[in-house]
Enzyme design. Sequence first.
Site, PDB file in Angstrom:
ATOM      1  N   SER A 262       0.824  -1.201   0.000  1.00 15.82           N
ATOM      2  CA  SER A 262       0.000   0.000   0.000  1.00 15.82           C
ATOM      3  C   SER A 262       0.862   1.256   0.000  1.00 15.82           C
ATOM      4  O   SER A 262       2.081   1.198   0.208  1.00 15.82           O
ATOM      5  CB  SER A 262      -0.883   0.008   1.245  1.00 15.82           C
ATOM      6  OG  SER A 262      -0.063   0.247   2.381  1.00 15.82           O
ATOM      7  N   LYS A 263       0.186   2.368  -0.192  1.00 20.09           N
ATOM      8  CA  LYS A 263       0.848   3.663  -0.159  1.00 20.09           C
ATOM      9  C   LYS A 263       1.547   3.858   1.195  1.00 20.09           C
ATOM     10  O   LYS A 263       2.653   4.375   1.271  1.00 20.09           O
ATOM     11  CB  LYS A 263      -0.234   4.735  -0.371  1.00 20.09           C
ATOM     12  CG  LYS A 263       0.294   6.126  -0.519  1.00 20.09           C
ATOM     13  CD  LYS A 263      -0.819   7.096  -0.849  1.00 20.09           C
ATOM     14  CE  LYS A 263      -0.415   8.473  -0.398  1.00 20.09           C
ATOM     15  NZ  LYS A 263      -1.494   9.386  -0.182  1.00 20.09           N
ATOM     16  N   ARG A 264       0.873   3.406   2.249  1.00 22.10           N
ATOM     17  CA  ARG A 264       1.429   3.542   3.596  1.00 22.10           C
ATOM     18  C   ARG A 264       2.743   2.776   3.768  1.00 22.10           C
ATOM     19  O   ARG A 264       3.654   3.225   4.451  1.00 22.10           O
ATOM     20  CB  ARG A 264       0.414   3.034   4.625  1.00 22.10           C
ATOM     21  CG  ARG A 264      -0.101   4.135   5.523  1.00 22.10           C
ATOM     22  CD  ARG A 264      -0.946   3.563   6.656  1.00 22.10           C
ATOM     23  NE  ARG A 264      -0.117   2.879   7.672  1.00 22.10           N
ATOM     24  CZ  ARG A 264       0.682   3.502   8.536  1.00 22.10           C
ATOM     25  NH1 ARG A 264       0.788   4.809   8.530  1.00 22.10           N
ATOM     26  NH2 ARG A 264       1.396   2.816   9.423  1.00 22.10           N
ATOM     27  N   GLU A 267       5.371   4.932   2.482  1.00 19.53           N
ATOM     28  CA  GLU A 267       5.668   6.050   3.387  1.00 19.53           C
ATOM     29  C   GLU A 267       6.501   5.571   4.575  1.00 19.53           C
ATOM     30  O   GLU A 267       7.463   6.222   4.974  1.00 19.53           O
ATOM     31  CB  GLU A 267       4.357   6.683   3.887  1.00 19.53           C
ATOM     32  CG  GLU A 267       3.692   7.543   2.813  1.00 19.53           C
ATOM     33  CD  GLU A 267       2.210   7.797   3.091  1.00 19.53           C
ATOM     34  OE1 GLU A 267       1.586   8.434   2.236  1.00 19.53           O
ATOM     35  OE2 GLU A 267       1.683   7.338   4.136  1.00 19.53           O
TER      36      GLU A 267
END
Length: 504
Positions: A262-264, A267
């Site tokens: 995921s994007k997380r 990050e």
Amino acid sequence: MNQKIRVRFAPSPTGPLHIGGVRTALFNYLFAKKHNGDFVLRIEDTDQNRYVEGAEEYIIEALNWCGIPFDEGPGKEGSVGPYRQSERKHLYKNYALELIDKGHAYYAFDTPEKLDFHRKDHEAKGKTFIYNWHNRLKLNNSLTLSEDEVKDKIDAGQDFVIRFKSPQDETLILNDLIRGEIKIDTNILDDKILFKSDGMPTYHLANIVDDHLMQISHVIRGEEWLPSLALHQLLYNAFGWNAPQFAHLPLIMKPVGKGKLSKRDGEKGGFPVFPLSWNESQGYREAGYFPEAVVNFLALLGWNPGTEQEIFNLNDLVEAFSLDRVNKSGARFDPEKTKWYNHQYLQKTNDVELAELFQKQFATKLGPDNSQLDKTLIEKVVSLIKERANFVSDFWGLSSYFFEAPSSFNEKMVRKQWKEGTPALMQSVASIFDNCDDFSSARVEQQVKNWITEQELSFGKVMGPLRLIIVGDMKGPHLFDILELIGKKESLARIETAITSLSN
Ligand code: GLU
């Protein structure tokens, strides 16, 4: 196969393309090119609530940057366009009506409140409400209302949807090129909405109609669409159309733990999950990746060539690719491996090109492209340091001492290398340099080494402090190569400065 191979990538413009989406596009592209087929881009923008400004442009730019261009799509009209579903809006209603005529679909007038009531009511009894054969005959739809009642409601402008009438008590046998045969009991399917009274089809209807009209032979898409396969197959059957062949690609998984990347994760781990930057999320392009490296690592996420080979350019991939070698299980994403790939592509890029990229990226340090700074010097520097770099952005940190004298010396190394007799030794090295008319790496090396041998000195005692003086640290390529590139005058100046500053 005598049917022309035609595949499509069908993203919804709801935001930036995740690298999983790029991988889907890539596999479609590879499959098409391998079989001399067509790769179509279709923008599935029927859900206007989820439409995000700029997303379509982003998708197209990302495909272009990766070097996997589509043959037909928005801006590249072919014979089956337009390629944006919002521009094909007028087409879908008749297909929905055709299914009603054939008894495969029906109008439903249930209000959201009523459906919510049924859901809660079921929940309270520990059951799940599914709108299908189980209870459709108890609900507000054209299966329970008379033809006149239905007509009156529509004429009065009541909101309606058209639902697919999923069959009862059938076993569907589905075929997936990656997963093989899949059996589905139709009793578990709900009567999905195909069309709404706002005049818009849902994903399912538009997707099937367009794949049919666009003569798509193979649907290659992410595993998250596997649950829709039964409905899609039923829709093809209901229309009496031949279905394309299906291949559902494995998910791209988190570097650690369970679940989809995921994007997380990006990050948290400090790595991109998008091809290009989008708002505050950095893309692979902006992080300094070569598109060829991105394509290469994506290809090996879920596919393998069956050999140990890891480096493939796009042509090699087209040659080697086959759906037979796509795995069923999820592919774990390894951010370190993506850097390794970029490192490999950096080594393959020629020094002239790398020097240009270096100069462009570090114009404030190296001067603008048109500056007088010796281009061949930059190329030589690049050739000496690139094997230590993963990215062009690493170059300055690895090579600043070629362009300017070190502003400080690694203190720990100073304590280790700088001894009492060192200044005198460095003075002698300076006079050897002074006497070298030919300041080439080989010549200087020979002179210094002869002197060390004659004087019965240890190499470390001379070469250690000398490196520290020139580089500021105990790192870098062959010291004599560095000396040649910075030149005699600069080498002497650095010795001079260091003797003064380090002896105090
Ligand atoms: N519009 C769908 C998506 O966003 C397409 C799925 C498919 O390829 O059928 O991925």
